[in-house]
Design a protein around this motif. Sequence first.
Motif, short mmCIF file in Angstrom:
data_model
loop_
_atom_site.label_atom_id
_atom_site.label_comp_id
_atom_site.label_asym_id
_atom_site.label_seq_id
_atom_site.Cartn_x
_atom_site.Cartn_y
_atom_site.Cartn_z
N ALA A 117 35.83 38.75 45.23
CA ALA A 117 36.96 39.62 45.60
C ALA A 117 36.55 40.68 46.63
CB ALA A 117 37.54 40.29 44.36
N GLN A 118 35.25 40.95 46.74
CA GLN A 118 34.79 41.94 47.72
C GLN A 118 34.88 41.41 49.15
OE1 GLN A 118 34.11 45.03 46.38
NE2 GLN A 118 34.82 43.85 44.62
N ARG A 119 34.97 40.08 49.31
CA ARG A 119 35.01 39.52 50.65
C ARG A 119 36.30 38.76 50.95
NH1 ARG A 119 34.62 34.32 50.40
NH2 ARG A 119 34.35 34.15 52.66
N ASP A 120 37.12 38.49 49.93
CA ASP A 120 38.35 37.73 50.11
C ASP A 120 39.54 38.64 49.82
OD1 ASP A 120 40.63 36.12 49.77
OD2 ASP A 120 39.50 34.46 48.93
N PRO A 121 40.26 39.09 50.85
CA PRO A 121 41.35 40.04 50.63
C PRO A 121 42.45 39.52 49.70
CG PRO A 121 40.79 39.93 52.96
CD PRO A 121 40.04 38.82 52.28
N THR A 122 42.75 38.22 49.79
CA THR A 122 43.79 37.65 48.92
C THR A 122 43.36 37.70 47.47
OG1 THR A 122 44.53 36.19 50.70
CG2 THR A 122 45.19 35.62 48.45
N LEU A 123 42.13 37.30 47.21
CA LEU A 123 41.61 37.35 45.84
C LEU A 123 41.48 38.80 45.38
CD1 LEU A 123 40.60 35.66 43.47
CD2 LEU A 123 38.29 35.78 44.46
N ALA A 124 41.09 39.69 46.28
CA ALA A 124 40.97 41.11 45.93
C ALA A 124 42.31 41.67 45.47
CB ALA A 124 40.44 41.90 47.12
N GLU A 125 43.38 41.29 46.15
CA GLU A 125 44.71 41.78 45.77
C GLU A 125 45.12 41.22 44.41
OE1 GLU A 125 47.86 44.28 46.36
OE2 GLU A 125 46.07 44.04 47.62
N PHE A 126 44.81 39.95 44.18
CA PHE A 126 45.10 39.34 42.89
C PHE A 126 44.33 40.05 41.77
CE2 PHE A 126 43.49 36.36 39.67
CZ PHE A 126 44.67 36.06 39.03
N VAL A 127 43.05 40.28 41.98
CA VAL A 127 42.23 40.96 40.97
C VAL A 127 42.75 42.38 40.73
CG1 VAL A 127 39.92 41.90 40.49
CG2 VAL A 127 40.17 39.56 41.35
N LYS A 128 43.07 43.09 41.78
CA LYS A 128 43.60 44.46 41.65
C LYS A 128 44.88 44.47 40.82
CE LYS A 128 45.64 48.18 44.39
NZ LYS A 128 46.03 48.60 45.76
N ASP A 129 45.82 43.59 41.16
CA ASP A 129 47.09 43.54 40.43
C ASP A 129 46.87 43.18 38.96
OD1 ASP A 129 48.40 44.17 42.76
OD2 ASP A 129 49.08 42.12 43.16
N THR A 130 45.98 42.22 38.73
CA THR A 130 45.76 41.75 37.36
C THR A 130 45.09 42.82 36.50
OG1 THR A 130 45.57 39.48 38.16
CG2 THR A 130 44.72 39.94 35.96
N TYR A 131 44.08 43.45 37.04
CA TYR A 131 43.38 44.47 36.26
C TYR A 131 44.23 45.73 36.10
CZ TYR A 131 39.14 41.86 35.56
OH TYR A 131 38.23 40.91 35.13
N THR A 132 45.10 45.99 37.05
CA THR A 132 46.08 47.08 36.86
C THR A 132 47.00 46.74 35.69
OG1 THR A 132 46.01 47.70 39.19
CG2 THR A 132 47.96 48.37 37.94
N GLY A 133 47.40 45.47 35.59
CA GLY A 133 48.22 45.04 34.45
C GLY A 133 47.48 45.20 33.14
N PHE A 134 46.19 44.83 33.11
CA PHE A 134 45.39 45.04 31.90
C PHE A 134 45.40 46.51 31.50
CE2 PHE A 134 42.19 41.33 32.70
CZ PHE A 134 43.18 40.42 32.44
N ARG A 135 45.14 47.36 32.49
CA ARG A 135 45.07 48.79 32.21
C ARG A 135 46.41 49.30 31.69
NH1 ARG A 135 42.71 50.64 36.95
NH2 ARG A 135 44.75 51.09 37.82
#
Length: 199
Positions: A117-135
Motif C-alpha cells: 500500500a506504500q507504493r500502490d495508490p489504489t491499494l493505499a486508498e482501499f487500506v485507508k478506507d478499510t482501516y478507518t471502518g475498523f476504527r
Amino acid sequence: MPRVSDEHLAARRRQILEAARRCFLREGFHNTSMQDVIAEAGLSVGAVYRYFPSKNDLITSIAQSVIGGADDVFAGLARHEPPLPLTEVLERALAFVDSQIGPEGMLPLAIQVWSEAQRDPTLAEFVKDTYTGFRNHFATLARRAVAAGELPSDADPEAVGAALFALVPGYFMQRILTGRPDRHTYLSGVRTLLTHPAP
C-alpha cells in the motif's frame, strides 16, 4: 455452447485466489509473477487473465479477502446485544486473530498488504478506507461503553476507539514477528492497564 454457471465461475475465481495466496505467502508479492500463479493454479493463461488482468488486481482481491473477515467480526462485536465489556470485545477480536495467524491464515499476508500500500495508490486508498471502518467499529463500541457506564461520561469515543483498535494489530504484529506474547499474557497486560490507570 452451454452457459457456464455462476457457481463454476465463483469456484474458478477462488481457485486462482487460493493459488495466488500460496504463491504470495511463499515468495512475497514482488517475487511472484503472474506465470507463477498460473502454474500454481494449473490453469491456462487465458483462464487466469479472464478473472485477473494484472497482478495488482490479484493483490487487491487478496487484500479484500484478508480484511473482509475481520470487518465482519468487528462489526458483529459492535452490534452485539447486550453490549460486551471492552475486555471481552478485545478477547473475542484476538481469538479471531489467533485463528488467522497460522500458515493457513490470512494475517501473514496483511503485513505484505501494508507494505504494498506504500507504493500502490489504489491499494493505499482501499487500506485507508478499510482501516478507518475498523476504527469506526471500535469507536461505536466505546460509545456504547460510555452509555453503559463502563467508561466515564466525558470519555471521547473516537479517541478510545482508536486506542482500543490499535491493540489488535499490535498483538498480531508481535505474534507474527516474534511468536509471542500468547493471547492470555497479552490480555492480562491489557486488563492491568485498563483497571489500574496511571494517576
